[in-house]
Design a protein around this motif. Structure first.
Motif, short mmCIF file in Angstrom:
data_model
loop_
_atom_site.label_atom_id
_atom_site.label_comp_id
_atom_site.label_asym_id
_atom_site.label_seq_id
_atom_site.Cartn_x
_atom_site.Cartn_y
_atom_site.Cartn_z
N GLY A 176 0.81 -1.22 0.00
CA GLY A 176 0.00 0.00 0.00
C GLY A 176 0.84 1.26 0.00
O GLY A 176 0.42 2.29 0.55
N LEU A 177 2.01 1.23 -0.62
CA LEU A 177 2.93 2.35 -0.57
C LEU A 177 2.35 3.60 -1.23
O LEU A 177 1.75 3.53 -2.30
CB LEU A 177 4.25 1.99 -1.25
N LEU A 178 2.55 4.73 -0.56
CA LEU A 178 2.12 6.03 -1.04
C LEU A 178 3.35 6.90 -1.22
O LEU A 178 4.25 6.88 -0.39
CB LEU A 178 1.18 6.69 -0.02
N THR A 179 3.38 7.68 -2.29
CA THR A 179 4.56 8.48 -2.60
C THR A 179 4.22 9.96 -2.57
O THR A 179 3.17 10.38 -3.07
CB THR A 179 5.09 8.14 -4.00
N GLU A 180 5.13 10.74 -2.00
CA GLU A 180 5.00 12.19 -1.98
C GLU A 180 6.31 12.77 -2.50
O GLU A 180 7.39 12.43 -1.99
CB GLU A 180 4.74 12.68 -0.56
N ALA A 181 6.23 13.62 -3.51
CA ALA A 181 7.43 14.21 -4.09
C ALA A 181 7.57 15.66 -3.64
O ALA A 181 6.60 16.41 -3.61
CB ALA A 181 7.36 14.14 -5.61
N ASP A 182 8.80 16.02 -3.29
CA ASP A 182 9.14 17.40 -2.96
C ASP A 182 10.33 17.75 -3.83
O ASP A 182 11.47 17.50 -3.45
CB ASP A 182 9.47 17.52 -1.47
N GLY A 183 10.05 18.25 -5.02
CA GLY A 183 11.11 18.46 -6.00
C GLY A 183 11.61 17.11 -6.48
O GLY A 183 10.83 16.26 -6.91
N ALA A 212 13.67 8.06 -10.43
CA ALA A 212 13.24 9.45 -10.60
C ALA A 212 14.36 10.33 -11.14
O ALA A 212 14.14 11.19 -11.99
CB ALA A 212 12.73 10.01 -9.27
N LEU A 213 15.57 10.11 -10.65
CA LEU A 213 16.70 10.95 -11.06
C LEU A 213 17.41 10.43 -12.30
O LEU A 213 18.09 11.20 -12.99
CB LEU A 213 17.69 11.07 -9.90
#
Length: 133
Positions: free
Chosen positions: A15-22, A63-64
């Motif tokens: 149930g992983l949730l992702t939040e991106a900050d830049g 992502a990178l």
């Protein structure tokens, strides 16, 4: 990167949730009873914690360094620093060094206080998969 984790069956199971900050990702594993490894304490299963850390590291590298394929783990080392309580767990990863083919990644998982991690990961990931096949 949310899309990446939703494509991975085990990430969906957790149930992983992702939040991106830049460019920085924070991945949250919401607590569920199925994640308990020691019902006496109760404590989170170490495998779920390790999977959270590894998937966070994979998502950060992807992502990178976007590729057609996911970064492949070369080696992964997880240090369990304290028992995970039956609450949500958060994780973030940073790439400490990356070359053309290999990235060295550090990740930490914490619960209420980021300054008190419950587990840490050190790993190397293969970046240039297409060149080697």
């Amino acid at each position: 990167m949310t899309d990446l984790l939703h494509r991975l069956p085990y990430a969906r199971f957790l149930g992983l949730l992702t939040e991106a900050d830049g460019d920085n990702l924070t991945v949250t594993m919401p607590f569920a009873d199925r994640l308990i490894g020691n019902p006496v304490l109760p404590a989170l299963h170490g495998g779920a914690t390790a999977a959270l850390l590894e998937l966070t590291a994979v998502a950060q590298v992807a992502a990178l360094y976007p590729r057609l394929r996911l970064p492949r783990p070369i080696n992964v080392n997880v240090a369990y620093l304290r028992s995970g309580r039956p609450v949500d767990v958060h994780a973030s990863a940073r790439i400490s060094r990356a070359g053309r083919r290999v990235a060295h990644v550090l990740a930490e998982a914490w619960q209420d206080d980021r300054a008190q991690p419950i587990a840490a990961l050190t790993a190397h990931f293969l970046l240039a998969v297409g060149d080697l096949e």
